[in-house]
Design a protein around this motif. Structure first.
Motif, PDB file in Angstrom:
ATOM      1  N   GLU A   1      56.700  33.232  63.294  1.00 59.35           N
ATOM      2  CA  GLU A   1      55.091  32.952  63.518  1.00 59.35           C
ATOM      3  C   GLU A   1      54.362  34.079  62.723  1.00 59.35           C
ATOM      4  OE1 GLU A   1      53.355  33.133  67.195  1.00 59.35           O
ATOM      5  OE2 GLU A   1      54.474  35.063  67.895  1.00 59.35           O
ATOM      6  N   THR A   2      53.419  33.774  62.145  1.00 58.25           N
ATOM      7  CA  THR A   2      52.456  34.839  61.829  1.00 58.25           C
ATOM      8  C   THR A   2      51.344  34.918  62.322  1.00 58.25           C
ATOM      9  OG1 THR A   2      51.190  33.481  59.995  1.00 58.25           O
ATOM     10  CG2 THR A   2      53.626  34.010  59.192  1.00 58.25           C
ATOM     11  N   GLY A   3      50.875  35.922  62.690  1.00 53.14           N
ATOM     12  CA  GLY A   3      49.644  36.224  63.731  1.00 53.14           C
ATOM     13  C   GLY A   3      49.851  36.198  65.062  1.00 53.14           C
ATOM     14  N   VAL A   4      49.760  37.089  65.907  1.00 55.50           N
ATOM     15  CA  VAL A   4      50.068  37.264  67.385  1.00 55.50           C
ATOM     16  C   VAL A   4      48.860  37.467  68.086  1.00 55.50           C
ATOM     17  CG1 VAL A   4      51.451  38.722  68.853  1.00 55.50           C
ATOM     18  CG2 VAL A   4      52.172  38.142  66.647  1.00 55.50           C
ATOM     19  N   ALA A   5      48.061  38.407  67.861  1.00 55.21           N
ATOM     20  CA  ALA A   5      46.948  38.922  68.668  1.00 55.21           C
ATOM     21  C   ALA A   5      47.300  39.124  70.331  1.00 55.21           C
ATOM     22  CB  ALA A   5      45.678  37.658  68.629  1.00 55.21           C
ATOM     23  N   TYR A   6      46.651  38.392  70.929  1.00 56.67           N
ATOM     24  CA  TYR A   6      46.903  38.504  72.545  1.00 56.67           C
ATOM     25  C   TYR A   6      48.237  38.184  72.800  1.00 56.67           C
ATOM     26  CZ  TYR A   6      42.161  39.077  74.089  1.00 56.67           C
ATOM     27  OH  TYR A   6      40.692  39.580  74.161  1.00 56.67           O
ATOM     28  N   GLY A   7      49.003  37.201  72.006  1.00 61.60           N
ATOM     29  CA  GLY A   7      50.230  36.550  71.936  1.00 61.60           C
ATOM     30  C   GLY A   7      50.274  35.460  72.854  1.00 61.60           C
ATOM     31  N   TRP A   8      49.194  34.560  72.789  1.00 64.02           N
ATOM     32  CA  TRP A   8      49.392  33.207  73.466  1.00 64.02           C
ATOM     33  C   TRP A   8      50.487  32.318  72.652  1.00 64.02           C
ATOM     34  CZ3 TRP A   8      47.732  31.874  78.030  1.00 64.02           C
ATOM     35  CH2 TRP A   8      46.642  32.732  78.596  1.00 64.02           C
TER      36      TRP A   8
ATOM     37  N   ASP B   1      52.537  40.649  62.492  1.00 60.16           N
ATOM     38  CA  ASP B   1      51.028  40.684  62.715  1.00 60.16           C
ATOM     39  C   ASP B   1      50.632  42.086  62.322  1.00 60.16           C
ATOM     40  OD1 ASP B   1      48.822  39.452  64.458  1.00 60.16           O
ATOM     41  OD2 ASP B   1      48.988  41.439  65.214  1.00 60.16           O
ATOM     42  N   MET B   2      49.618  42.128  61.533  1.00 60.91           N
ATOM     43  CA  MET B   2      48.939  43.417  61.158  1.00 60.91           C
ATOM     44  C   MET B   2      48.424  44.142  62.413  1.00 60.91           C
ATOM     45  SD  MET B   2      48.622  44.481  57.921  1.00 60.91           S
ATOM     46  CE  MET B   2      47.111  45.448  57.908  1.00 60.91           C
ATOM     47  N   PRO B   3      48.491  45.472  62.143  1.00 63.04           N
ATOM     48  CA  PRO B   3      47.982  46.319  63.176  1.00 63.04           C
ATOM     49  C   PRO B   3      46.396  46.134  63.261  1.00 63.04           C
ATOM     50  CG  PRO B   3      49.471  47.488  61.621  1.00 63.04           C
ATOM     51  CD  PRO B   3      49.400  46.149  60.925  1.00 63.04           C
ATOM     52  N   TYR B   4      45.696  46.236  64.182  1.00 56.04           N
ATOM     53  CA  TYR B   4      44.237  46.374  64.489  1.00 56.04           C
ATOM     54  C   TYR B   4      43.737  47.513  64.307  1.00 56.04           C
ATOM     55  CZ  TYR B   4      44.902  41.484  66.357  1.00 56.04           C
ATOM     56  OH  TYR B   4      45.255  40.168  66.374  1.00 56.04           O
ATOM     57  N   LEU B   5      43.459  47.735  63.063  1.00 50.83           N
ATOM     58  CA  LEU B   5      43.071  48.879  62.435  1.00 50.83           C
ATOM     59  C   LEU B   5      41.604  49.408  63.106  1.00 50.83           C
ATOM     60  CD1 LEU B   5      44.614  48.813  59.000  1.00 50.83           C
ATOM     61  CD2 LEU B   5      45.670  49.998  60.840  1.00 50.83           C
ATOM     62  N   ALA B   6      40.888  48.639  63.155  1.00 47.56           N
ATOM     63  CA  ALA B   6      39.565  48.716  63.504  1.00 47.56           C
ATOM     64  C   ALA B   6      39.239  48.951  64.811  1.00 47.56           C
ATOM     65  CB  ALA B   6      38.453  47.819  62.763  1.00 47.56           C
ATOM     66  N   GLN B   7      40.265  48.481  65.550  1.00 48.69           N
ATOM     67  CA  GLN B   7      39.956  48.478  67.172  1.00 48.69           C
ATOM     68  C   GLN B   7      40.723  49.365  67.927  1.00 48.69           C
ATOM     69  OE1 GLN B   7      39.229  44.495  68.942  1.00 48.69           O
ATOM     70  NE2 GLN B   7      39.997  43.729  66.927  1.00 48.69           N
ATOM     71  N   ASP B   8      41.900  50.033  67.200  1.00 47.66           N
ATOM     72  CA  ASP B   8      42.608  50.948  67.991  1.00 47.66           C
ATOM     73  C   ASP B   8      43.460  50.133  69.071  1.00 47.66           C
ATOM     74  OD1 ASP B   8      41.764  53.400  66.901  1.00 47.66           O
ATOM     75  OD2 ASP B   8      40.070  53.641  68.187  1.00 47.66           O
ATOM     76  N   GLY B   9      43.805  48.835  68.601  1.00 50.27           N
ATOM     77  CA  GLY B   9      44.190  47.613  69.659  1.00 50.27           C
ATOM     78  C   GLY B   9      45.668  47.657  69.321  1.00 50.27           C
ATOM     79  N   ASP B  10      46.456  48.144  68.720  1.00 48.26           N
ATOM     80  CA  ASP B  10      47.914  47.951  68.412  1.00 48.26           C
ATOM     81  C   ASP B  10      48.585  48.016  69.620  1.00 48.26           C
ATOM     82  OD1 ASP B  10      47.631  48.143  65.671  1.00 48.26           O
ATOM     83  OD2 ASP B  10      48.883  49.759  65.286  1.00 48.26           O
TER      84      ASP B  10
ATOM     85  N   PHE C   1      53.342  44.385  60.155  1.00 47.77           N
ATOM     86  CA  PHE C   1      52.887  44.697  58.704  1.00 47.77           C
ATOM     87  C   PHE C   1      52.355  43.503  58.386  1.00 47.77           C
ATOM     88  CE2 PHE C   1      56.982  46.459  59.203  1.00 47.77           C
ATOM     89  CZ  PHE C   1      56.984  48.134  58.717  1.00 47.77           C
ATOM     90  N   ALA C   2      51.520  43.410  56.955  1.00 45.07           N
ATOM     91  CA  ALA C   2      51.115  42.048  56.373  1.00 45.07           C
ATOM     92  C   ALA C   2      52.273  41.190  56.165  1.00 45.07           C
ATOM     93  CB  ALA C   2      50.310  42.468  55.281  1.00 45.07           C
ATOM     94  N   ASP C   3      52.035  39.880  56.383  1.00 46.01           N
ATOM     95  CA  ASP C   3      52.987  38.902  55.947  1.00 46.01           C
ATOM     96  C   ASP C   3      53.860  38.957  54.770  1.00 46.01           C
ATOM     97  OD1 ASP C   3      51.914  37.561  58.152  1.00 46.01           O
ATOM     98  OD2 ASP C   3      50.826  35.862  56.970  1.00 46.01           O
TER      99      ASP C   3
ATOM    100  N   SER D   1      47.710  33.593  60.196  1.00 44.46           N
ATOM    101  CA  SER D   1      47.332  34.975  59.656  1.00 44.46           C
ATOM    102  C   SER D   1      46.330  34.840  58.941  1.00 44.46           C
ATOM    103  CB  SER D   1      48.684  35.664  59.317  1.00 44.46           C
ATOM    104  OG  SER D   1      49.437  34.817  58.541  1.00 44.46           O
ATOM    105  N   ASP D   2      46.799  35.129  57.521  1.00 41.54           N
ATOM    106  CA  ASP D   2      45.815  35.289  56.509  1.00 41.54           C
ATOM    107  C   ASP D   2      45.086  34.027  56.258  1.00 41.54           C
ATOM    108  OD1 ASP D   2      44.310  35.728  54.053  1.00 41.54           O
ATOM    109  OD2 ASP D   2      46.056  36.558  52.908  1.00 41.54           O
ATOM    110  N   LYS D   3      43.690  33.951  56.353  1.00 40.84           N
ATOM    111  CA  LYS D   3      43.001  32.678  56.192  1.00 40.84           C
ATOM    112  C   LYS D   3      42.735  32.297  54.649  1.00 40.84           C
ATOM    113  CE  LYS D   3      43.013  32.428  60.721  1.00 40.84           C
ATOM    114  NZ  LYS D   3      43.990  31.584  61.443  1.00 40.84           N
ATOM    115  N   SER D   4      42.736  33.169  53.871  1.00 45.69           N
ATOM    116  CA  SER D   4      42.333  33.026  52.380  1.00 45.69           C
ATOM    117  C   SER D   4      43.102  31.905  51.595  1.00 45.69           C
ATOM    118  CB  SER D   4      42.431  34.331  51.792  1.00 45.69           C
ATOM    119  OG  SER D   4      43.893  34.561  51.597  1.00 45.69           O
TER     120      SER D   4
END
Length: 256
Positions: free
Chosen positions: A116-123, A143-152, A172-174, A195-198
């Motif tokens: 899977e790509t993208g984890v966040a809370y892990g649901w 899953d990319m580190p949450y650099l802006a939130q100190d949420g790793d 890391f990034a995908d 993950s990356d929505k672009s």
């Protein structure tokens, strides 16, 4: 947190992590040169998705042959505990998605290996691990580190400790994580993209993931209405896909 503060924190976070410099370069290009590509074909795909969308319940029954009601009953306590963990988490990330779709895709494929790509809370990770644990299978997550939130430290926060034995998390990034994952395991029973929505990010990842999906395996992508990448990918590869409408968004799913 203000937008400028968030951007500065993110940039400083990148500078502290040389292993993330390739992704920093890609983000700069994505947000400047390729900015217009993020929503490419969005209107076309939303019309296309709306015409064929079914409920999660219909999709699981049609594709996998399961009724979804048992999931919430069988795992009621675990899901309640996970919801409580989310409430207590000091960092805000993405909430639960179509958990039944994820779980029953795993059950249908008798999955041993999932990526899977993208984890966040892990649901989504939790839904996968509930199935994989029955077969001592392995979930590989990018899953990319949450650099802006100190949420790793909060990534995967809702996943109970006893399920983590079957989980390998790549931070890391995908484009860096997936080659590392495929070097460990080359063929997967279920793939989940979130993950990356672009447009460009999806187009690259879809091809990579599809090439590592076993015949008879299940491919799932969240938020396919953001742009036309998923629709274009399916049409290019002559894939007949099911579209699931879930909480106002569209999910793409097919069996290879």
């Amino acid at each position: 947190m203000g937008e400028i503060t968030r951007i500065l924190k993110t940039f400083i976070g990148y500078l502290k992590r040389p292993d993330l410099y390739p992704e920093l370069r890609r983000k700069i290009i994505k947000n400047t040169v390729n900015r217009g590509n993020a929503f490419k074909g969005k209107e076309k795909t939303n019309s296309w998705a709306a015409e064929r969308a079914v409920s999660q319940k219909e999709a699981v029954s049609k594709l996998f042959g399961f009724e979804i009601d048992a999931f919430r009953k069988d795992y009621q306590k675990i899901l309640m505990n996970a919801a409580q963990r989310e409430k207590e988490c000091p960092v805000k990330m993405g909430g639960p998605g179509a958990l039944e779709l994820i779980y029953y895709a795993c059950e249908f494929a008798n999955a041993q290996y999932v990526v899977e790509t993208g984890v966040a809370y892990g649901w989504s990770s939790l839904a996968f691990l509930l199935s994989l644990g029955k077969r001592n299978g392995t979930l590989y997550s990018s899953d990319m580190p949450y650099l802006a939130q100190d949420g790793d430290q909060y990534v995967g926060y809702v996943v109970p400790e006893d399920l983590r034995v079957n989980w390998k998390l790549f931070r890391f990034a995908d484009r860096e994580s997936l080659p590392k994952i495929f070097a460990e395991n080359a063929a997967f029973d279920v793939l989940h993209y979130d993950s990356d929505k672009s447009y460009n990010g999806r187009t690259w990842a879809y091809e990579e993931l599809y090439n590592h999906l076993k015949k008879g395996g299940v491919f799932i992508s969240d938020d396919i209405g953001d742009n036309s990448s998923y629709q274009d990918f399916c049409e290019k590869n002559n894939i007949v896909t099911t579209v699931v409408e879930y909480e106002g968004k569209y999910i793409g799913v097919f069996i290879k």
